[in-house]
Design an enzyme around this catalytic site. Structure first.
Site, PDB file in Angstrom:
ATOM      1  N   TYR A   9       0.849  -1.204   0.000  1.00 20.77           N
ATOM      2  CA  TYR A   9       0.000   0.000   0.000  1.00 20.77           C
ATOM      3  C   TYR A   9       0.875   1.241   0.000  1.00 20.77           C
ATOM      4  CZ  TYR A   9      -5.025  -0.581   0.207  1.00 20.77           C
ATOM      5  OH  TYR A   9      -6.329  -0.778  -0.137  1.00 20.77           O
ATOM      6  N   GLU A  63      -0.482   4.820  -0.408  1.00 26.22           N
ATOM      7  CA  GLU A  63      -1.280   6.031  -0.590  1.00 26.22           C
ATOM      8  C   GLU A  63      -0.402   7.263  -0.377  1.00 26.22           C
ATOM      9  OE1 GLU A  63      -4.696   5.598   1.905  1.00 26.22           O
ATOM     10  OE2 GLU A  63      -5.531   4.035   0.636  1.00 26.22           O
ATOM     11  N   ASP A  88      -7.015  14.142 -24.704  1.00 23.10           N
ATOM     12  CA  ASP A  88      -7.089  12.721 -24.338  1.00 23.10           C
ATOM     13  C   ASP A  88      -6.445  11.943 -25.479  1.00 23.10           C
ATOM     14  OD1 ASP A  88      -7.707  10.104 -23.844  1.00 23.10           O
ATOM     15  OD2 ASP A  88      -9.741  10.506 -23.131  1.00 23.10           O
ATOM     16  N   THR A 119      -4.238   6.615 -21.507  1.00 20.01           N
ATOM     17  CA  THR A 119      -4.030   5.274 -20.986  1.00 20.01           C
ATOM     18  C   THR A 119      -2.623   4.849 -21.396  1.00 20.01           C
ATOM     19  OG1 THR A 119      -5.041   4.367 -22.975  1.00 20.01           O
ATOM     20  CG2 THR A 119      -6.452   4.540 -21.031  1.00 20.01           C
ATOM     21  N   LYS A 147      -2.451   1.161 -24.972  1.00 17.10           N
ATOM     22  CA  LYS A 147      -2.869   1.092 -26.378  1.00 17.10           C
ATOM     23  C   LYS A 147      -1.612   1.168 -27.253  1.00 17.10           C
ATOM     24  CE  LYS A 147      -7.545   2.752 -25.431  1.00 17.10           C
ATOM     25  NZ  LYS A 147      -7.652   3.512 -24.176  1.00 17.10           N
ATOM     26  N   ARG A 155      -2.249  -2.125 -18.479  1.00 21.45           N
ATOM     27  CA  ARG A 155      -3.507  -1.377 -18.377  1.00 21.45           C
ATOM     28  C   ARG A 155      -3.384  -0.380 -17.228  1.00 21.45           C
ATOM     29  NH1 ARG A 155      -6.532  -4.129 -21.867  1.00 21.45           N
ATOM     30  NH2 ARG A 155      -8.182  -2.573 -21.699  1.00 21.45           N
TER      31      ARG A 155
HETATM   32  N1  DSN Z   1     -12.322   1.161 -24.779  1.00 26.01           N
HETATM   33  C1  DSN Z   1     -11.415   2.058 -25.417  1.00 26.01           C
HETATM   34  C2  DSN Z   1     -11.337   1.833 -26.885  1.00 26.01           C
HETATM   35  O1  DSN Z   1     -11.493   0.694 -27.293  1.00 26.01           O
HETATM   36  O2  DSN Z   1     -11.130   2.754 -27.645  1.00 26.01           O
HETATM   37  C3  DSN Z   1     -11.693   3.476 -25.107  1.00 26.01           C
HETATM   38  O3  DSN Z   1     -11.793   3.640 -23.750  1.00 26.01           O
END
Ligand code: DSN
Length: 422
Positions: free
Chosen positions: A57, A59, A203, A229, A232, A238
């Protein structure tokens, strides 16, 4: 390395679960994965995300924690922060958001109050749920006003965005989304945000890896906040990150913790650090440019086979196909392609007359196949399989789908996936 990968402790403790993991490894190895938000992470990223760091932990932030025993965790988080700052050339990075939606919620917490007006691209136009869309908390707790793309071009109409922003005076403007095949003009959004007094949030979840690799313009210095994120095109675990100039550091950090989250997922922070290290290598620049070259080549091959592509093609990793002219609903096509070993997702297209759960389009992308080493020379075959798969979907021809599946598996066997090979 042969599949399934060795997971001896898991296999001994929970053979049922181990078998499912093994089956997923085989599926990911055998199929042509075209979902543009997915990828294959390296063994190094997988190993980092499966470490004892998850037992701790933490925090707070490095040097300012609410739990003792942070000798190593502080260094891990600092490494991730420093690597994010260097890679994206930003003054501040927060690597704790659990994923993209919590990261965006933290932005609301930092810069707006419930009931305030916020602005983003409408989900069916290619935006994201958390950019103020009605069914999301962000559209229920804030007053979401939404822009889209032009019907005739499939491109953002900046005159419309400006007009809306000046009329509605949102506290926050989001740019970026989930089904945008074209380059995002961050400078144009920044000008509108300045004129209307809004905080501009870029974003870049879909294109973070392309930005890191120099294959898409950077939102720095245009955006006030960059949300992304990490799993990707960036090819990490993730997770998510928020980045900004120093002036917004305190507000963002406070919003992530204690505003929204508890303890950070330290094993994910470690894996993010590894992914950022990998993304800083020259080979990652080659990867990012190859993703775009593959997408452009695939778009050309699809156009040559009569597919209707939103905006007429792509500048990035993503292609949005409107299957209306093929007379096959997106969901029917997506499910048939899945049976053919080609993994895509059905998706709305701008001004879609059909419902989101049964839309007209299919969304595809090249991050995963590029990670396996496929190049522009393979895109004719990929387009041909998609074409045959969509025709077979329309005709209900399961034999044709099975034949494609065998051909796909043969090519995939020649291009072992990172993370699934030595
Ligand atoms: N779920 C994502 C995507 O596939 O683009 C976006 O959050």
């Amino acid at each position: 390395m042969t599949l399934p990968l060795p997971h001896p402790a898991l296999a001994a403790t929970d053979p049922e679960l181990a078998a499912l993991v093994g089956a997923e490894e085989q599926l990911q190895a055998d199929t042509l994965r075209l979902i543009p938000s997915e990828n294959y992470v390296s063994r190094a990223v997988l190993e980092a995300s499966g470490t004892v760091l998850q037992n701790k932990y933490s925090e707070g932030y490095p040097g300012r924690r609410y739990y003792e025993g942070q000798q190593n965790i502080d260094k891990v988080e600092r490494l991730a922060i420093d690597r994010a700052k260097a890679l994206f050339d930003v003054e501040h990075a927060n690597v704790q958001p659990y994923s993209g939606s919590p990261a965006n919620l933290a932005v609301y917490l930092a810069f707006a109050d419930p009931g305030d007006t916020v602005m983003g691209m409408a989900l069916p136009m290619g935006g994201h749920l958390t950019h103020g869309w009605g069914v999301s908390a962000t559209g229920r707790w804030f007053r979401g006003v939404q822009y889209g793309v032009r019907h005739d071009t499939g491109l953002i109409d900046f005159d419309e965005v400006r007009e809306l922003a000046l009329k509605e005076r949102p506290k926050i403007i989001f740019c970026g989304g989930t089904a945008l095949p074209r380059t995002i003009d961050f400078a144009a959004f920044a000008e509108i945000a300045r004129e209307s007094g809004a905080v501009l949030v870029a974003d870049v979840a879909h294109i973070a890896g392309l930005i890191a690799g120099g294959a898409h313009p950077s939102p720095v210095p245009h955006a006030d906040v960059i949300s992304t994120t990490t799993h990707k095109t960036l090819r990490g675990p993730r997770g998510a990150m928020l980045m900004s100039r120093e002036e917004h550091a305190k507000a963002l950090d406070k919003a992530v913790f204690p505003g929204l989250q508890g303890g950070p997922h330290n094993q994910t922070t470690a894996a993010i650090a590894v992914a950022l290290h990998e993304a800083a290598q020259p080979s990652f620049r080659d990867y990012a440019h190859a993703v775009v070259a593959n997408a452009r080549a695939l778009a050309d091959e699809l156009l040559a086979r009569g597919f209707d592509l939103v905006s007429g093609g792509t500048d990035n990793h993503l292609i949005l196909m409107d299957l209306t002219p093929k007379d096959v609903p997106g969901k029917v096509a997506a499910k048939a392609l899945d049976r053919a070993g080609i993994v895509v997702n059905y998706n709305t297209v701008p001004y879609d007359p059909r419902k989101p759960f049964d839309p007209s389009g299919v969304r595809i992308g090249t991050p995963s196949l590029t990670s396996r080493g496929l190049g522009t020379q393979h895109m004719a075959a990929v387009a041909e399989w998609i074409d045959r798969g969509v025709s077979a979907a329309g005709a209900g021809d399961e034999d044709a789908l099975a034949a494609i599946r065998a051909e796909v598996a043969e090519l995939m066997a020649a291009f072992p996936a990172p993370g699934l090979s030595a």
